[in-house]
Scaffold this motif. Structure first.
Motif: not given
Length: 101
Positions: A24, A40, A42-43, A45-50
């Motif tokens: 964050q 956290s 879902f955060d 899962e949505e952002n792991k690649h970045e």
């Protein structure tokens, strides 16, 4: 090791030899370990690649047994009970030896 957290943790218990980033607050995108909790997931899962390097490991902080069921579909690599979080360095060191040596 570079560690990114997706949840609030007591960073002071993690050895200073590791770089701690909070997703964050901004992160480099090169984390080798991601730490998350049930709030956290879902955060993550949505952002792991970045937030994470191509090769990374996940550590889930588990509050109670029902958290295991929630995490099982997300491919979590390691778990630590919230009450045992002060032992996180042992887990990080084991991950470092087995996967990144």
């Amino acid at each position: 090791m570079r560690v990114v957290t997706f949840c609030d943790i007591d960073e002071s218990v993690i050895d200073s030899k590791h770089t701690i980033e909070n997703f964050q607050s901004g992160c480099s995108g090169e984390a080798q370990i991601a730490i998350l909790d049930i709030n956290s997931i879902f955060d993550f899962e949505e952002n792991k690649h970045e937030a994470c390097a191509d090769k990374f490991t996940t550590i889930a902080i588990v509050e109670d047994d029902s958290d295991y069921d929630a995490f099982k579909n997300f491919g979590i690599d390691a778990w630590i009970k919230a009450d045992d979080f002060s032992d996180i360095n042992e887990l990080i060191n084991l991950i470092e030896k087995r996967l990144f040596s």
